[in-house]
Design an enzyme around this catalytic site. Structure first.
Site, PDB file in Angstrom:
ATOM      1  N   GLU A   1      48.249  36.571  43.055  1.00  0.00           N
ATOM      2  CA  GLU A   1      47.514  37.415  42.096  1.00  0.00           C
ATOM      3  C   GLU A   1      47.523  36.773  40.729  1.00  0.00           C
ATOM      4  O   GLU A   1      48.543  36.256  40.287  1.00  0.00           O
ATOM      5  CB  GLU A   1      48.180  38.797  41.932  1.00  0.00           C
ATOM      6  CG  GLU A   1      47.913  39.816  42.991  1.00  0.00           C
ATOM      7  CD  GLU A   1      48.554  41.147  42.618  1.00  0.00           C
ATOM      8  OE1 GLU A   1      48.687  41.446  41.405  1.00  0.00           O
ATOM      9  OE2 GLU A   1      48.935  41.890  43.537  1.00  0.00           O
TER      10      GLU A   1
ATOM     11  N   GLU B   1      39.698  49.432  41.055  1.00  0.00           N
ATOM     12  CA  GLU B   1      40.274  50.458  41.928  1.00  0.00           C
ATOM     13  C   GLU B   1      40.464  51.713  41.079  1.00  0.00           C
ATOM     14  O   GLU B   1      41.436  51.856  40.346  1.00  0.00           O
ATOM     15  CB  GLU B   1      41.589  49.967  42.515  1.00  0.00           C
ATOM     16  CG  GLU B   1      41.403  48.761  43.434  1.00  0.00           C
ATOM     17  CD  GLU B   1      42.722  48.211  43.940  1.00  0.00           C
ATOM     18  OE1 GLU B   1      43.246  48.731  44.948  1.00  0.00           O
ATOM     19  OE2 GLU B   1      43.235  47.266  43.305  1.00  0.00           O
TER      20      GLU B   1
ATOM     21  N   LYS C   1      43.790  54.049  40.933  1.00  0.00           N
ATOM     22  CA  LYS C   1      45.109  53.540  40.564  1.00  0.00           C
ATOM     23  C   LYS C   1      45.636  54.280  39.336  1.00  0.00           C
ATOM     24  O   LYS C   1      44.881  54.564  38.404  1.00  0.00           O
ATOM     25  CB  LYS C   1      45.047  52.029  40.278  1.00  0.00           C
ATOM     26  CG  LYS C   1      44.837  51.178  41.524  1.00  0.00           C
ATOM     27  CD  LYS C   1      44.860  49.699  41.214  1.00  0.00           C
ATOM     28  CE  LYS C   1      46.253  49.236  40.891  1.00  0.00           C
ATOM     29  NZ  LYS C   1      46.331  47.763  40.773  1.00  0.00           N
TER      30      LYS C   1
ATOM     31  N   GLU D   1      44.619  48.953  34.329  1.00  0.00           N
ATOM     32  CA  GLU D   1      44.957  48.860  35.755  1.00  0.00           C
ATOM     33  C   GLU D   1      43.744  49.102  36.642  1.00  0.00           C
ATOM     34  O   GLU D   1      43.719  48.678  37.797  1.00  0.00           O
ATOM     35  CB  GLU D   1      46.058  49.859  36.106  1.00  0.00           C
ATOM     36  CG  GLU D   1      47.448  49.413  35.711  1.00  0.00           C
ATOM     37  CD  GLU D   1      47.902  48.204  36.517  1.00  0.00           C
ATOM     38  OE1 GLU D   1      47.953  48.286  37.755  1.00  0.00           O
ATOM     39  OE2 GLU D   1      48.180  47.167  35.902  1.00  0.00           O
TER      40      GLU D   1
END
Length: 477
Positions: A267, A321, A324, A330
């Site tokens: 990542e 996303e 999250k 985030e």
């Protein structure tokens, strides 16, 4: 005659080097992406598979083993990393039958049509407060490995786990990188070395800048022009945080006696927006970081301690996303939107694969020491268990690159009896060029004569300077 042969041999060597260089420049196997599913607005897996095929992304990391996604990626040639959840570790460690069933359901059910290349057991387990779980990690990995071995896939599908940069007890200077976590980490490294599996890490220069938001730190983290930071032990001046973080891991491996273990970046990324109090979270910085990182990888300049090699890297993330928790950043790492449009141009489309110049780290030179490298803070743990995806209306897939009819090979055009075979089917044949001369009519109508040299070159997908098929003497294919 001898001098002519030497001339032809030298020319042949240069030509072979050109072919191999051409292949290296166009291969993008080191660029991957993370495909998280903690969202309720994701496009169908089939649309995502077509989107990926329109880009230079050749590997995808899943945090689980969603069968719909694995099936959608079948026969695309895209490498797939699947994951066993942290919650599965105790059962995988204690019950070989559970591990065997997991491999049967999540690997054997799809392989080889779906190109599964790595199984990650857990995510950032070693740095969790629960060290009891960490102690079960290697036994769980071993049982998964045994199940793959029993299925004759031990050398084809690797078993690893993913770490934050917090596995380092020391990261500065890069040459002084060292691991913490004692015997737990040593046992893991021994497993990776024995099985030829990679050490997978999550370096995030973004978090280093967040904790030290000076302009010079920003430039250092974004691969932009800066004064550099000196490693006094080696005399190397580092010009970007990426090289410094990856070399710190390399040094830690070397210090632990496991320099043979490959590094894979599982990542890394930069959010394009965030809350009002989050520094550096904007579209400009996200585009600069990911775009310059991709160019840095494509240049194959490598890092100062690993020159000439690009580390396989999975960018976070394919999509936002939206479910999250945490700060807005985030939920804002996505390279693409749910409608398959790009959030910004990171240079991943197949029409933008030419490397752009990036400020690389030079060879060791004496320099005045710069301030110490910003601490390599770990990225936050990405949730392992994805939230269920709510069905959405089908999205029209992005158009794939149109097929182009291959140009006839000059060897065949010259009348040499030959057959054409797909490079993907016959990756290691020899390409044979016959010594002769041919003429080229230039735009000025002057005929120029060139020697056609006898040479043998390894053919690996690119073939005759991109003609799309390998040419062999008749009867050899």
């Amino acid at each position: 005659m001898a001098s002519d042969f030497q001339t032809y041999s030298s020319t042949a060597a240069v030509f072979c080097f050109f072919l191999l260089s051409f292949h290296s420049a166009n291969a993008q196997s080191f660029i991957g992406v993370n495909y998280g599913q903690v969202a309720d607005n994701l496009p169908p897996p089939e649309a995502t598979a077509k989107l990926l095929q329109s880009t230079s992304i050749e590997k995808v990391r899943l945090y689980g083993a969603d069968p719909a996604i694995i099936k959608a990626l079948a026969n695309t040639g895209i490498g797939i990393v699947i994951g066993a959840a942290n919650g599965d570790i105790p059962a995988l460690a204690s019950d070989p039958n559970f591990a065997g069933n997991w491999v049967n359901s999540n690997v054997l059910a799809f392989y080889p049509a779906s190109k599964i290349i790595v199984v990650t057991v857990g995510n950032e387990v070693i740095t969790l407060p629960d060290q009891n779980l960490a102690s079960q990690l290697v036994p769980a990995m071993q049982n998964v490995q045994n199940a793959l071995n029993a299925a004759s896939l031990g050398g084809k599908v690797k078993v690893s786990t993913v770490h934050s940069m917090a596995v380092l007890s020391q990261s500065e200077p890069p040459s002084g990188g060292a691991f913490g976590y004692g015997d737990t980490m040593k046992g893991l490294l021994q497993f990776l070395s024995t099985n030829g599996a990679p050490l997978m890490i999550n370096p995030y220069p973004f978090f280093a800048y967040r904790d030290d938001p000076r302009p010079e730190t920003k430039a250092f983290c974004l691969f932009q022009p800066n004064a550099g930071r000196l490693d006094a032990n080696t005399g190397i001046k580092y010009m970007n945080m990426w090289d410094a973080q990856v070399d710190a891991i390399h040094s830690a491996l070397k210090a632990s006696g496991f320099k043979d273990v490959e590094i894979v970046v599982a990542e890394t990324g930069w959010p394009y927006k965030g809350d009002s109090n989050e520094v550096g979270t904007n579209l400009e910085n996200a585009k600069a970081y990911n775009g310059n990182l991709i160019n840095h990888l494509r240049s194959k300049v490598g890092t100062p301690l690993m020159p000439g090699k690009s580390v396989d890297t999975y960018i976070f993330a394919l999509y936002d996303e939206d479910l999250k928790p945490g700060p807005a950043s985030e939920r804002s790492f996505g390279l693409f939107n749910p409608d398959l449009s790009a959030t910004y141009d990171a240079g991943l489309t197949k029409s933008t694969q030419t490397p752009a110049p990036t400020q690389s780290t030079p060879a060791p030179t004496p320099a005045t020491p710069a301030p110490a490298t910003t601490p390599t803070n770990p990225a936050p743990t990405t949730p392992v268990n994805p939230a269920p995806t709510t069905p959405v209306a089908p999205v029209n897939p992005a158009p794939t690159t149109p097929t182009v009819n291959p140009v006839p090979s000059p060897v065949v055009a010259a009348g040499i009896p030959a057959t054409a075979t797909s490079c993907r089917q016959r990756p290691s044949h020899l390409l044979i060029l016959v010594s002769s001369h041919f003429s080229l009519l230039t735009r000025t109508r002057r005929a120029l004569s060139f020697p056609f040299v006898l040479a043998m070159c390894v053919c690996d997908r690119v073939c005759f300077a991109g003609y799309g098929s390998c040419v062999y003497p008749a009867g050899s294919a």
